[in-house]
Design an enzyme around this catalytic site. Structure first.
Site, PDB file in Angstrom:
ATOM      1  N   GLU A 430      33.943  48.761  57.897  1.00  0.00           N
ATOM      2  CA  GLU A 430      32.556  49.015  58.222  1.00  0.00           C
ATOM      3  C   GLU A 430      31.953  47.776  58.885  1.00  0.00           C
ATOM      4  OE1 GLU A 430      30.698  48.963  54.454  1.00  0.00           O
ATOM      5  OE2 GLU A 430      28.681  48.773  55.266  1.00  0.00           O
ATOM      6  N   ASP A 503      31.706  47.648  51.992  1.00  0.00           N
ATOM      7  CA  ASP A 503      31.032  46.739  51.068  1.00  0.00           C
ATOM      8  C   ASP A 503      30.961  47.332  49.662  1.00  0.00           C
ATOM      9  OD1 ASP A 503      30.585  44.936  53.056  1.00  0.00           O
ATOM     10  OD2 ASP A 503      28.540  45.596  53.481  1.00  0.00           O
ATOM     11  N   ASP A 505      28.604  47.895  47.742  1.00  0.00           N
ATOM     12  CA  ASP A 505      27.225  48.250  47.387  1.00  0.00           C
ATOM     13  C   ASP A 505      27.013  49.734  47.700  1.00  0.00           C
ATOM     14  OD1 ASP A 505      27.143  48.418  50.103  1.00  0.00           O
ATOM     15  OD2 ASP A 505      25.709  46.791  50.402  1.00  0.00           O
ATOM     16  N   ASP A 507      25.387  51.278  50.092  1.00  0.00           N
ATOM     17  CA  ASP A 507      25.657  51.665  51.477  1.00  0.00           C
ATOM     18  C   ASP A 507      27.154  51.778  51.727  1.00  0.00           C
ATOM     19  OD1 ASP A 507      23.160  52.070  52.404  1.00  0.00           O
ATOM     20  OD2 ASP A 507      22.880  50.020  53.160  1.00  0.00           O
TER      21      ASP A 507
END
Ligand code: 1YM
Length: 640
Positions: A430, A503, A505, A507
């Site tokens: 990403e 990541d 997190d 998102d």
């Protein structure tokens, strides 16, 4: 009363040998000794209660996770027979829990339909437990026996109490042996919940309670009078059904039972799950083939008879009639033959015709009796057919364009030098900030990097022609090499490991879910064959003095801190993104084959994921918001 039996006779020695064999090769009986095998123990005990329910003697089952991570399963069936077994000279209870192949032989009559280890389950669980105790309520007595150290009876079956004459049932409590389950002996509530809920759907009217008595107490009851129709309702909960009724069809022929529930929704995705004797037949088989063949034929017949499909029009295909379809097929078979790579494909040839005839009769009747709903369904299939023809054109375009675009395409992909797919990996990364370090940190021989820009198109909401028009998705399809849909060809797979690297997190989890949705909907064989992985970037960075340590989760963080000498000064940073690491750190923590942690995406979790996908990806915003809020902390492990 019990007959006195002398200790350590031939049969005792046999028992020891039988149980010893299970402890020597647990994998042969429960697959793995990891978390999966641990939970398998619970399924084996529950299976015996389910069989009792299927035989018509049990309505209530209760499963309790005790504070010490032992498990209790209670049912209100007849209770395991408490008399002496002629062949073994032991009580039947002791026989069931200590002998392999004690199932059918001792049960007498009836057949096991719930699958599992065909009656040896109880002895396998006993052999792999530190201790196990059984209580049986029968004839106004409470019978009791306890086993220790991998299945050895502490005493013979004894009566320890009286109970009312009308109380009957079996209660089993066991504690998995940590010597066998070295990885973990902690039960996962969600895993138990999902399967128990599924069992409740598949066995209508059966009440199953799940109770977590550990620190965070929980209790849920699962009881579905509507059976698999309620399952369809749940799957369609966050979608928009396009017709009113959940269509329910059932029938029996030659002792083979078939039950189907279905409803179309406005999405383009198919959610079709099939079961034989409560076992999920992920790979399909003859029951599924029969129903699908009948579905296509009946819809075509109806459309032609009513002149919705004209003489010159080509017939609707199997793919056209499954767009937006949610369907559960449940088959009960006295002697199922399972085939396929994971033994989850029904092979019995006679079932195809029986499933076809039961389903076509019921479905045809529904269409005739409900012309309005029939019309809506047919229209949906016609739209799908039109889209299919358009998509074919788009695909041809992609193919031609694909050839032209190769240079651009491969400009984005940093390929590995090896052409041996079996050792090649592709990281789908990403964002550009992480792509740089990933390219530098990779092993250029075997690791390719494909950066994608932020959030890819949500395939749950789009049709194939639009999906193929999306540049990010096209670059993924081209890189993987197999093609999709009808053209999917696994022999063209360019990398045996396809690894999402996002990541740690929300998102990141969202992007990973989008990617998994794409794989789940369009590259399912890649999940089934174990080619899809999720990289696990570290969540915390701990520095003390000149040392830096990255750890994957809270548990590792706490363990590491506890291992530091007293009074060590340290700093903990919660990692926000892959981009925060330099190439060396990224290689060490997330990419290098020797030091990274990869999680294999498993098709068996896909049903749960399917529901999650629909919540996260579907049309409605509210359930999605709620879901993300509720699972903000858990989201990391949601879809894996
Ligand atoms: C919590 C686990 O094992 N329930 C259970 C098991 C059996 C019966 C009833 C049962 C079966 C039959 C006749 C039969 C079993 N019996 C045997 C065997 N719950 C749990 N409830 N009477 C009672 O199959 O004919 C094996 S399992 F072999 F002893 F009959």
């Amino acid at each position: 009363m019990e007959k006195e039996i002398k200790h350590y006779d031939d049969s005792d020695i046999q028992v020891l040998e039988g149980l010893e064999a299970i402890r020597k090769r647990p994998g042969m009986y429960i697959g793995t000794t990891g978390s999966r095998g641990l939970h398998h123990l619970v399924w084996e005990i529950i299976d015996n209660s389910i069989d009792e329910a299927l035989a018509g003697y049990c309505d209530d089952i209760e499963v309790i996770i005790n504070p010490d991570n032992s498990i209790t399963v209670k049912d209100d069936g007849r209770g395991i027979p408490t008399g002496i077994n002629e062949k073994t000279g032991l009580s039947t209870v002791e026989t069931v829990f200590t002998k392999l192949h004690a199932g059918g032989k001792f049960g007498g009559g009836g057949y096991k339909v719930s699958g599992g280890l065909h009656g040896v389950g109880a002895s396998v669980v006993n052999a792999l437990s530190s201790w196990l105790k059984v209580k049986i309520y029968q004839n106004g007595n409470v019978y009791y026996i306890r086993f220790e150290n991998g299945g050895l009876p502490v005493k013979k079956l004894e009566i320890i109490d009286k109970c009312s004459l009308d109380r009957t049932g079996t209660t089993v409590t066991f504690k998995p042996d940590p010597k066998i389950f070295e990885e973990t002996t902690v039960f996962d509530y969600e895993i138990l919940r999902n399967r128990i809920r599924e069992l409740a759907f598949l066995n209508k009217g059966l009440r199953i309670i799940l109770c977590d008595d550990r620190a965070e107490k929980k209790k849920e009851e699962f009881l579905y009078h509507g059976g698999i129709s309620e399952y369809v309702k749940l799957i369609n909960k966050n979608k928009t059904p396009i017709h009113e009724d959940i269509i329910h069809i059932s029938g029996e022929e030659d002792n083979i039972f078939l039950e189907v529930a279905l409803q179309y929704n406005s999405s383009y995705a198919t959610s079709l799950y099939s079961f034989v004797n409560n076992i999920n037949t992920y790979e399909g088989g003859t029951h599924e083939e029969g129903v699908r063949r009948a579905l296509t034929r009946i819809i075509n017949n109806y459309a032609r008879k009513n002149n919705i499909l004209k003489e010159k029009d080509e017939s609707l295909t199997g793919d056209d009639v499954k767009e937006g379809l949610t369907m559960i097929i449940s088959c009960k078979h006295p002697n199922p033959q399972f085939e396929g790579q994971t033994k989850t494909k029904l092979g019995n040839q006679e079932v195809r015709k029986i499933a076809d005839s039961i389903f076509s009769e019921g479905f045809e009747r529904f269409l005739l009796e409900n012309p309005n709903q029939a019309r809506i369904i047919i229209d949906k299939c016609l739209t799908a057919a039109r889209a299919r023809i358009a998509a074919k054109k788009a695909r041809e375009l992609t193919r031609r364009k694909g050839a032209l675009e190769l240079t651009n395409q491969w400009g984005k992909l940093t390929d590995c030098s090896s052409r041996d797919a079996s050792i090649s990996e592709i990281f789908i990364v990403e964002g550009d900030s992480a792509a740089g370090p990933a390219k530098q940190g990779r092993d250029s021989k075997t690791q390719a990097i494909l950066p994608i820009k932020g959030k890819i198109l949500n395939v749950e909401k789009a049709r194939l022609d639009k999906i193929l028009g999306n540049e990010e998705i096209r670059s993924i399809i081209t890189a993987i090499g197999t093609g999709i849909g009808e053209e999917f060809d696994i022999s063209k797979l360019r990398y045996h490991k396809i690894i999402t690297m996002t990541d740690a997190d929300i998102d990141g989890a969202h992007i990973r879910t989008l990617l998994l949705t794409l794989f789940y909907r369009y590259f399912r064989p890649l999940i089934e064959k174990g080619h899809i992985y999720a990289a696990q970037p570290p969540l915390f960075k701990i520095t003390h003095g000149k040392t830096t340590k990255y750890v994957l989760n809270e548990k590792e963080r706490n363990e590491y801190i506890a291992s530091l000498p007293e009074n060590t000064k340290y700093e903990i940073v919660r990692m926000k993104g892959l981009g925060e690491m330099d190439s060396i750190e990224l290689r060490e923590t997330t990419m290098h084959i020797d030091t990274r942690t990869l999680v294999k995406i498993n098709i068996e979790d896909a049903m749960v994921a399917d529901e999650t996908f629909q919540i996260l990806m579907g049309e409605e915003v509210e359930p999605r918001r709620k879901f993300i809020e509720e699972n903000a902390l858990k989201v990391k492990n949601l879809d894996i």
